[in-house]
Design a protein around this motif. Structure first.
Motif, PDB file in Angstrom:
ATOM      1  N   ARG A 127      -2.858  -6.694  -6.485  1.00 41.07           N
ATOM      2  CA  ARG A 127      -3.010  -7.985  -5.807  1.00 41.07           C
ATOM      3  C   ARG A 127      -4.293  -8.022  -4.989  1.00 41.07           C
ATOM      4  O   ARG A 127      -4.640  -7.079  -4.292  1.00 41.07           O
ATOM      5  CB  ARG A 127      -1.807  -8.221  -4.880  1.00 41.07           C
ATOM      6  CG  ARG A 127      -0.531  -8.538  -5.600  1.00 41.07           C
ATOM      7  CD  ARG A 127       0.037  -9.917  -5.236  1.00 41.07           C
ATOM      8  NE  ARG A 127      -0.008 -10.192  -3.833  1.00 41.07           N
ATOM      9  CZ  ARG A 127       1.068 -10.186  -3.044  1.00 41.07           C
ATOM     10  NH1 ARG A 127       2.241  -9.899  -3.541  1.00 41.07           N
ATOM     11  NH2 ARG A 127       0.961 -10.474  -1.787  1.00 41.07           N
ATOM     12  N   ASP A 135      -4.942  -9.620  -2.398  1.00 42.44           N
ATOM     13  CA  ASP A 135      -4.678  -9.540  -0.959  1.00 42.44           C
ATOM     14  C   ASP A 135      -4.793  -8.103  -0.455  1.00 42.44           C
ATOM     15  O   ASP A 135      -5.327  -7.852   0.614  1.00 42.44           O
ATOM     16  CB  ASP A 135      -3.258 -10.025  -0.649  1.00 42.44           C
ATOM     17  CG  ASP A 135      -3.080 -11.478  -1.024  1.00 42.44           C
ATOM     18  OD1 ASP A 135      -4.075 -12.208  -0.986  1.00 42.44           O
ATOM     19  OD2 ASP A 135      -1.952 -11.863  -1.358  1.00 42.44           O
ATOM     20  N   TRP A 136      -4.258  -7.178  -1.254  1.00 45.77           N
ATOM     21  CA  TRP A 136      -4.270  -5.779  -0.811  1.00 45.77           C
ATOM     22  C   TRP A 136      -5.684  -5.223  -0.849  1.00 45.77           C
ATOM     23  O   TRP A 136      -6.068  -4.425  -0.001  1.00 45.77           O
ATOM     24  CB  TRP A 136      -3.322  -4.943  -1.676  1.00 45.77           C
ATOM     25  CG  TRP A 136      -1.916  -5.433  -1.615  1.00 45.77           C
ATOM     26  CD1 TRP A 136      -1.361  -6.130  -0.580  1.00 45.77           C
ATOM     27  CD2 TRP A 136      -0.893  -5.317  -2.602  1.00 45.77           C
ATOM     28  NE1 TRP A 136      -0.063  -6.447  -0.870  1.00 45.77           N
ATOM     29  CE2 TRP A 136       0.258  -5.952  -2.098  1.00 45.77           C
ATOM     30  CE3 TRP A 136      -0.844  -4.721  -3.855  1.00 45.77           C
ATOM     31  CZ2 TRP A 136       1.450  -6.022  -2.815  1.00 45.77           C
ATOM     32  CZ3 TRP A 136       0.340  -4.778  -4.571  1.00 45.77           C
ATOM     33  CH2 TRP A 136       1.474  -5.427  -4.045  1.00 45.77           C
ATOM     34  N   ASN A 163      -8.250  -7.063  -0.347  1.00 43.79           N
ATOM     35  CA  ASN A 163      -8.874  -7.665   0.830  1.00 43.79           C
ATOM     36  C   ASN A 163      -8.509  -6.928   2.099  1.00 43.79           C
ATOM     37  O   ASN A 163      -9.326  -6.824   3.016  1.00 43.79           O
ATOM     38  CB  ASN A 163      -8.474  -9.140   0.955  1.00 43.79           C
ATOM     39  CG  ASN A 163      -9.299 -10.028   0.049  1.00 43.79           C
ATOM     40  OD1 ASN A 163     -10.353  -9.600  -0.441  1.00 43.79           O
ATOM     41  ND2 ASN A 163      -8.834 -11.236  -0.188  1.00 43.79           N
ATOM     42  N   VAL A 164      -7.274  -6.435   2.177  1.00 39.60           N
ATOM     43  CA  VAL A 164      -6.878  -5.635   3.340  1.00 39.60           C
ATOM     44  C   VAL A 164      -7.791  -4.414   3.434  1.00 39.60           C
ATOM     45  O   VAL A 164      -8.308  -4.083   4.502  1.00 39.60           O
ATOM     46  CB  VAL A 164      -5.399  -5.212   3.237  1.00 39.60           C
ATOM     47  CG1 VAL A 164      -5.071  -4.149   4.273  1.00 39.60           C
ATOM     48  CG2 VAL A 164      -4.498  -6.412   3.431  1.00 39.60           C
ATOM     49  N   ALA A 165      -8.019  -3.765   2.308  1.00 45.14           N
ATOM     50  CA  ALA A 165      -8.913  -2.601   2.299  1.00 45.14           C
ATOM     51  C   ALA A 165     -10.318  -3.011   2.730  1.00 45.14           C
ATOM     52  O   ALA A 165     -10.972  -2.319   3.508  1.00 45.14           O
ATOM     53  CB  ALA A 165      -8.950  -1.979   0.905  1.00 45.14           C
ATOM     54  N   ARG A 166     -10.763  -4.170   2.242  1.00 45.79           N
ATOM     55  CA  ARG A 166     -12.128  -4.605   2.565  1.00 45.79           C
ATOM     56  C   ARG A 166     -12.264  -4.926   4.046  1.00 45.79           C
ATOM     57  O   ARG A 166     -13.228  -4.515   4.692  1.00 45.79           O
ATOM     58  CB  ARG A 166     -12.493  -5.840   1.732  1.00 45.79           C
ATOM     59  CG  ARG A 166     -12.696  -5.530   0.258  1.00 45.79           C
ATOM     60  CD  ARG A 166     -13.032  -6.784  -0.516  1.00 45.79           C
ATOM     61  NE  ARG A 166     -14.352  -7.305  -0.149  1.00 45.79           N
ATOM     62  CZ  ARG A 166     -14.748  -8.559  -0.402  1.00 45.79           C
ATOM     63  NH1 ARG A 166     -13.934  -9.391  -1.004  1.00 45.79           N
ATOM     64  NH2 ARG A 166     -15.946  -8.967  -0.047  1.00 45.79           N
ATOM     65  N   THR A 167     -11.292  -5.665   4.603  1.00 43.46           N
ATOM     66  CA  THR A 167     -11.419  -6.020   6.017  1.00 43.46           C
ATOM     67  C   THR A 167     -11.254  -4.800   6.919  1.00 43.46           C
ATOM     68  O   THR A 167     -11.626  -4.834   8.071  1.00 43.46           O
ATOM     69  CB  THR A 167     -10.392  -7.092   6.435  1.00 43.46           C
ATOM     70  OG1 THR A 167      -9.093  -6.641   6.065  1.00 43.46           O
ATOM     71  CG2 THR A 167     -10.668  -8.420   5.781  1.00 43.46           C
ATOM     72  N   HIS A 168     -10.683  -3.718   6.373  1.00 48.65           N
ATOM     73  CA  HIS A 168     -10.588  -2.497   7.167  1.00 48.65           C
ATOM     74  C   HIS A 168     -11.730  -1.533   6.864  1.00 48.65           C
ATOM     75  O   HIS A 168     -11.672  -0.368   7.231  1.00 48.65           O
ATOM     76  CB  HIS A 168      -9.237  -1.819   6.942  1.00 48.65           C
ATOM     77  CG  HIS A 168      -8.113  -2.523   7.641  1.00 48.65           C
ATOM     78  ND1 HIS A 168      -7.443  -3.580   7.071  1.00 48.65           N
ATOM     79  CD2 HIS A 168      -7.572  -2.361   8.863  1.00 48.65           C
ATOM     80  CE1 HIS A 168      -6.533  -4.030   7.913  1.00 48.65           C
ATOM     81  NE2 HIS A 168      -6.584  -3.320   9.002  1.00 48.65           N
ATOM     82  N   GLU A 169     -12.735  -2.044   6.174  1.00 47.99           N
ATOM     83  CA  GLU A 169     -13.945  -1.279   5.877  1.00 47.99           C
ATOM     84  C   GLU A 169     -13.661   0.043   5.196  1.00 47.99           C
ATOM     85  O   GLU A 169     -14.294   1.071   5.486  1.00 47.99           O
ATOM     86  CB  GLU A 169     -14.752  -1.016   7.157  1.00 47.99           C
ATOM     87  CG  GLU A 169     -15.456  -2.242   7.689  1.00 47.99           C
ATOM     88  CD  GLU A 169     -16.355  -1.921   8.877  1.00 47.99           C
ATOM     89  OE1 GLU A 169     -17.181  -1.012   8.737  1.00 47.99           O
ATOM     90  OE2 GLU A 169     -16.215  -2.563   9.910  1.00 47.99           O
ATOM     91  N   LEU A 170     -12.689   0.057   4.280  1.00 44.97           N
ATOM     92  CA  LEU A 170     -12.416   1.285   3.533  1.00 44.97           C
ATOM     93  C   LEU A 170     -13.478   1.471   2.460  1.00 44.97           C
ATOM     94  O   LEU A 170     -13.840   0.520   1.787  1.00 44.97           O
ATOM     95  CB  LEU A 170     -11.029   1.199   2.879  1.00 44.97           C
ATOM     96  CG  LEU A 170      -9.900   1.949   3.573  1.00 44.97           C
ATOM     97  CD1 LEU A 170      -9.779   1.507   5.020  1.00 44.97           C
ATOM     98  CD2 LEU A 170      -8.585   1.712   2.859  1.00 44.97           C
ATOM     99  N   GLN A 181      -5.932   4.990  -1.285  1.00 42.65           N
ATOM    100  CA  GLN A 181      -4.961   4.517  -0.303  1.00 42.65           C
ATOM    101  C   GLN A 181      -4.380   3.155  -0.645  1.00 42.65           C
ATOM    102  O   GLN A 181      -3.309   2.793  -0.157  1.00 42.65           O
ATOM    103  CB  GLN A 181      -5.602   4.449   1.094  1.00 42.65           C
ATOM    104  CG  GLN A 181      -5.912   5.822   1.642  1.00 42.65           C
ATOM    105  CD  GLN A 181      -6.493   5.763   3.034  1.00 42.65           C
ATOM    106  OE1 GLN A 181      -6.447   4.746   3.709  1.00 42.65           O
ATOM    107  NE2 GLN A 181      -7.068   6.860   3.460  1.00 42.65           N
ATOM    108  N   VAL A 182      -5.080   2.384  -1.460  1.00 44.09           N
ATOM    109  CA  VAL A 182      -4.568   1.042  -1.770  1.00 44.09           C
ATOM    110  C   VAL A 182      -4.307   0.869  -3.268  1.00 44.09           C
ATOM    111  O   VAL A 182      -3.186   0.544  -3.668  1.00 44.09           O
ATOM    112  CB  VAL A 182      -5.547  -0.050  -1.265  1.00 44.09           C
ATOM    113  CG1 VAL A 182      -5.042  -1.424  -1.645  1.00 44.09           C
ATOM    114  CG2 VAL A 182      -5.713   0.054   0.247  1.00 44.09           C
TER     115      VAL A 182
END
Lengths: 305, 278
Positions: B176, B178-179, B181-188, B196-197
């Motif tokens: 997804r 969204d997930w 994007n979660v990684a991106r906004t957390h600068e992974l 991790q994702v």
């Protein structure tokens, strides 16, 4: 002169549509946000609110325009800007606690595991999720609890700017009210700068210092910046009795029901210069308070708020 | 409630088993009795006098199984190895070929899943290579590798790579947004995002592919060993057929089923471990 904390200049988003034709979702979007401010943006679907938010988050790129935060141009996502998505965007294979530590670990890679845990717990406590619920997976939590975890994750990374994309859109009215109160309390304690999309007029009045009103798309713009002259701390039950409340509310509802469409229909100015949206203070004129307004529709407010 | 339900299912299974074995025993007994009395010279020459002409009854097979399983690792020559040793050879081949395949399929699948360009570029190759029966590779493998052992491992490799590759690519491509994007906004970084994702998000699909692969590998090893010979459960079946020892043939068929079931159970467990509900 001092620069505003967040400055949005001439933002526009256009999509190619058909042969050498473009569809402009929004253009000439200029506004500032000061540090510590809580700003809501309201507009009908299709006006590009979510795109603006994604641009601020660095997840999307505008066709034109620049976003500057703290004197630096925004390009790409960053931990300086935390995002709470409408669909929570929790990682379903991690427990609530692990979802929060995920954010904290990304923010502070040098912290010890114990410190990360304690920091995460502090924020889970703020949203009231520490009585065993923190060890459950998102699928075992209700929608409200999931959004609480998402809010805790965003606050725990302590970004400079918090972006909330319709965070309560999928929640029932009662849960929404409770989490709004929690958000308000956490925001007041933390002094975070918050930019939030909402569809709910009452929610915006309760939370925001300022509400940006967007005209309808295509060619949407930020038409007005409405200052909410209701003193804080606000309580939903008391706020309704404030003389400014219905003036502001009527102003917003009037905008959304008729003027947003009128502005979209009126001819556009071809003006490239930066133009802040006019500031409106419907609650500031200190004439006599509307006498029957509050008794007329309190049930609406208490439910929808 | 569920306990009594499970119990009833178990009871039914046992009844079915007994019925089937009973029918088998009965059928083979009457068959063995056929052709009694005086035999002509011609009949004797044509094999009608052979006591082993019929399919053996289950009682004999069970006797054989008991004999084999009580000493599964005996090794008294090239043609007399215990069932345990034969299965161990087969498992060794299956696992080496399978892990080699995983070693390539998982990273390449990841790459294909992450990059739509690679997906499109490699798709024709995969589509052509995938439907080829793994045994069709055997002559070419024998010619190039010039070693029967390595060739059978290669055949396992080539048959188990496709489901893993395709499922990994499919799972990774379907993570997804969204997930991500979660990684991106957390600068992974890319590596952290992958592990991790994307990996946990795609894990259920990947493990499904691995489970299909191990099933196919176990199917193919029997055929490969019949061709290559020497050792292994596939060779054992064919060798016992040549010996006309149908007791051993039936017994080894059952063992192939049991081992295959055990392999599948391992991956079923792994699958439960990585599955999440949204």
């Amino acid at each position: 002169m001092s620069q505003p904390f967040l400055q949005i200049d001439g933002l526009a988003k256009r999509f190619p549509s058909g042969k050498d034709d473009t569809l402009t979702v929004f253009e000439n979007v200029d506004f500032d946000i000061e540090k510590g401010e809580f700003v809501c943006i309201i507009g009908h679907s299709g006006c590009g609110k979510s795109t603006i938010m994604n641009v601020l988050a660095g997840l999307d790129e505008p066709t034109d325009g620049v976003v500057t935060m703290d004197g630096r141009e925004v390009s790409g996502p960053s931990l300086e800007r935390g995002v709470v998505f409408q669909n929570y965007s929790l990682l379903p294979w991690l427990t609530a606690l692990k979802n929060v530590t995920f954010g904290v670990k990304a923010r502070h890679p040098d912290w010890s595991a114990e410190r990360i845990r304690q920091h995460s717990y502090k924020f889970l406590e703020m949203v009231g999720l520490t009585n065993g619920a923190e060890h459950r997976k998102p699928s075992q939590l209700s929608g409200g609890m999931r959004q609480r975890v998402s809010i805790a994750r965003a606050f725990a990374t302590e970004p400079k700017l918090l972006l909330l994309d319709e965070p309560f859109g999928a929640l029932d009215a009662l849960t929404r009210g409770t989490i709004q109160d929690e958000l308000l309390r956490i925001w007041q304690d933390s002094g975070q700068t918050v930019f939030m999309i909402t569809h709910d007029v009452d929610e915006a009045i309760l939370l925001a210092d300022r509400i940006l009103l967007m005209s309808n798309g295509p060619f949407a713009q930020v038409a007005e910046s409405v200052v909410i002259d209701i003193p804080r701390p606000r309580k939903r039950t008391e706020m309704v009795h404030h003389p400014a409340y219905y003036k502001i509310r009527n102003h917003l509802v009037d905008f959304l029901s008729s003027r947003s469409a009128e502005i979209a229909a009126s001819p556009r100015e071809k003006d490239g210069s930066r133009r802040q949206p006019p500031t409106v203070r419907p609650g500031a004129e200190d004439d006599s308070p509307a006498p029957d307004a509050e008794s007329a529709r309190p049930h609406l407010v208490s439910l929808a708020g | 409630m569920t306990r009594s339900y499970d119990f009833r299912a178990l009871l039914l299974s046992i009844v079915l088993l007994i019925t089937l074995l009973g029918a088998w025993e009965l059928a083979t007994n009457t068959q063995a009795q056929g052709g009694g009395g005086e035999l002509t010279e011609y009949e004797r020459l044509m094999g009608a006098g052979s006591q082993r002409a019929g399919v053996p009854p289950p009682s004999e097979v069970i006797g054989k199984a008991w004999e084999e399983l009580s000493d599964p690792f005996h090794n008294t020559g090239a043609n007399d190895k215990g069932i345990g040793i034969q299965i161990a050879y087969s498992l060794m081949r299956v696992l080496s070929g399978y892990f080699l395949a995983a070693l390539i399929a998982l990273p390449v699948g990841f790459l294909i899943g992450m990059s739509p360009l690679m997906y499109k570029a490699l798709d024709p190759f995969i589509q052509v290579l995938r439907p080829i029966s793994p045994l069709a590779w055997m002559p070419l493998a024998l010619f190039i590798i010039q070693d029967s052992e390595a060739s059978s491992i290669f055949v396992i490799f080539i048959c188990s790579i496709w489901p893993m590759l395709i499922n990994t690519a499919f799972g990774v491509a379907g993570v997804r947004k969204d997930w991500v994007n979660v990684a991106r906004t957390h600068e992974l970084g890319p590596l952290k995002t992958a592990f991790q994702v994307i990996l946990p998000a795609a894990a259920p699909t990947i493990v499904t592919g691995m489970r299909i692969s191990i099933g196919i590998a176990w199917l193919v090893i029997v055929a490969a060993e019949m061709l290559v010979g020497g050792t292994g459960i596939g060779y054992y079946v064919w060798n016992e057929w040549n010996n006309l020892d149908l007791n051993s043939v039936i017994f080894s068929i059952l063992m192939i089923g049991v081992v295959g079931m055990a392999l599948d159970a391992v991956f079923a467990r792994l699958q439960r471990f990585v599955t999440y509900t949204e």
